[in-house]
Design a protein around this motif. Structure first.
Motif, PDB file in Angstrom:
ATOM      1  N   ASP A   1       0.813  -1.211   0.000  1.00 17.38           N
ATOM      2  CA  ASP A   1       0.000   0.000   0.000  1.00 17.38           C
ATOM      3  C   ASP A   1       0.849   1.264   0.000  1.00 17.38           C
ATOM      4  O   ASP A   1       0.484   2.253  -0.640  1.00 17.38           O
TER       5      ASP A   1
ATOM      6  N   TYR B   1       0.698   4.223  -2.705  1.00 18.48           N
ATOM      7  CA  TYR B   1       0.572   5.592  -2.185  1.00 18.48           C
ATOM      8  C   TYR B   1       1.669   6.477  -2.769  1.00 18.48           C
ATOM      9  O   TYR B   1       1.401   7.591  -3.227  1.00 18.48           O
TER      10      TYR B   1
ATOM     11  N   ASN C   1       0.954   7.257  -6.358  1.00 18.30           N
ATOM     12  CA  ASN C   1      -0.165   8.196  -6.447  1.00 18.30           C
ATOM     13  C   ASN C   1       0.264   9.609  -6.045  1.00 18.30           C
ATOM     14  O   ASN C   1      -0.183  10.587  -6.642  1.00 18.30           O
TER      15      ASN C   1
ATOM     16  N   TYR D   1       5.694  12.481  -0.766  1.00 18.63           N
ATOM     17  CA  TYR D   1       6.256  11.324  -1.482  1.00 18.63           C
ATOM     18  C   TYR D   1       7.670  11.022  -1.033  1.00 18.63           C
ATOM     19  O   TYR D   1       8.078   9.857  -1.026  1.00 18.63           O
TER      20      TYR D   1
ATOM     21  N   ALA E   1       7.110   9.018   2.067  1.00 23.95           N
ATOM     22  CA  ALA E   1       6.630   7.674   1.712  1.00 23.95           C
ATOM     23  C   ALA E   1       7.776   6.813   1.185  1.00 23.95           C
ATOM     24  O   ALA E   1       7.872   5.627   1.532  1.00 23.95           O
TER      25      ALA E   1
ATOM     26  N   LEU F   1      -5.043  -0.101  -1.635  1.00 29.77           N
ATOM     27  CA  LEU F   1      -5.079   1.121  -2.440  1.00 29.77           C
ATOM     28  C   LEU F   1      -5.008   0.746  -3.910  1.00 29.77           C
ATOM     29  O   LEU F   1      -4.417  -0.266  -4.265  1.00 29.77           O
TER      30      LEU F   1
ATOM     31  N   VAL G   1      -5.162  12.343  -0.063  1.00 31.23           N
ATOM     32  CA  VAL G   1      -4.068  12.018   0.855  1.00 31.23           C
ATOM     33  C   VAL G   1      -4.649  11.668   2.227  1.00 31.23           C
ATOM     34  O   VAL G   1      -4.232  10.689   2.854  1.00 31.23           O
TER      35      VAL G   1
ATOM     36  N   THR H   1      -6.131   8.225   2.212  1.00 28.75           N
ATOM     37  CA  THR H   1      -5.073   7.220   2.156  1.00 28.75           C
ATOM     38  C   THR H   1      -4.382   7.078   3.505  1.00 28.75           C
ATOM     39  O   THR H   1      -4.121   5.964   3.962  1.00 28.75           O
TER      40      THR H   1
ATOM     41  N   LEU I   1      -3.654   3.736   5.801  1.00 34.91           N
ATOM     42  CA  LEU I   1      -2.311   3.360   6.245  1.00 34.91           C
ATOM     43  C   LEU I   1      -2.220   3.315   7.763  1.00 34.91           C
ATOM     44  O   LEU I   1      -1.598   2.409   8.326  1.00 34.91           O
TER      45      LEU I   1
END
Length: 164
Positions: A27, A31, A34, A58, A61, A92, A108, A111, A115
């Motif tokens: 996931d 993410y 995305n 990002y 992430a 996701l 966001v 998501t 998470l």
């Protein structure tokens, strides 16, 4: 010799944690992809601030993806690295969304909610298995992401659900 022999963790309990970490990894990879799309394709009001925020998200992430994969390795398993496999198990989905205004931040926020749910599951399994390192990692993620949720909710001008 196995890593777990030196870590003094139960193999079966560690396997449950690895499975949950593998789900989280899948996931997080989706993410991340995305978020790159949100960053590249943001338009409209607030472009500069949103463009910068998506980049921050990002990068965060990407760091978490690496940490999760390395923790899976430390627990004696092999992390998946193929997007085709991530997409088979990820909760996701890939998103070709082109955000304008606050729409991307709402994505966001949704998501992060998913998470956080998964991280709490990993945390519970790690605690059950006496895996303080994975538990600490998830606690750190939760601390950071709960603050991010608060900031996005404030940015969007939303009130907490129990006050609406």
């Amino acid at each position: 010799m196995k890593t777990l022999d030196y870590l003094h963790l139960d193999e079966n309990k560690a396997a449950a944690t690895v499975n949950a970490l593998s789900q989280l990894l899948a996931d997080f990879q989706v993410y991340y992809a995305n978020l790159r799309g949100l960053h590249w394709n943001v338009k409209g009001k607030g472009f500069f601030n949103l463009h910068e925020a998506y980049e921050k998200f990002y990068n965060d992430a990407a760091a978490k993806v690496d940490e999760i994969a390395e923790r899976i390795l430390q627990l004696g398993a092999r992390p998946e690295n193929r997007y085709s496999e991530y997409l088979k198990v990820a909760r996701l989905q890939e998103d070709g969304f082109e955000p304008t205004g606050h729409e991307g931040m709402r994505k966001v926020l949704e998501t992060l909610s998913l998470l956080i749910e998964e991280e709490r599951e990993v945390l519970a399994l790690a605690q059950e298995g006496g895996d303080e390192v994975t538990a600490a990692l998830m606690s750190d993620y939760l601390k950071s992401q709960e603050k991010t949720v608060w900031m996005i909710v404030s940015f969007l001008g939303q009130r907490p659900a129990n006050h609406e």
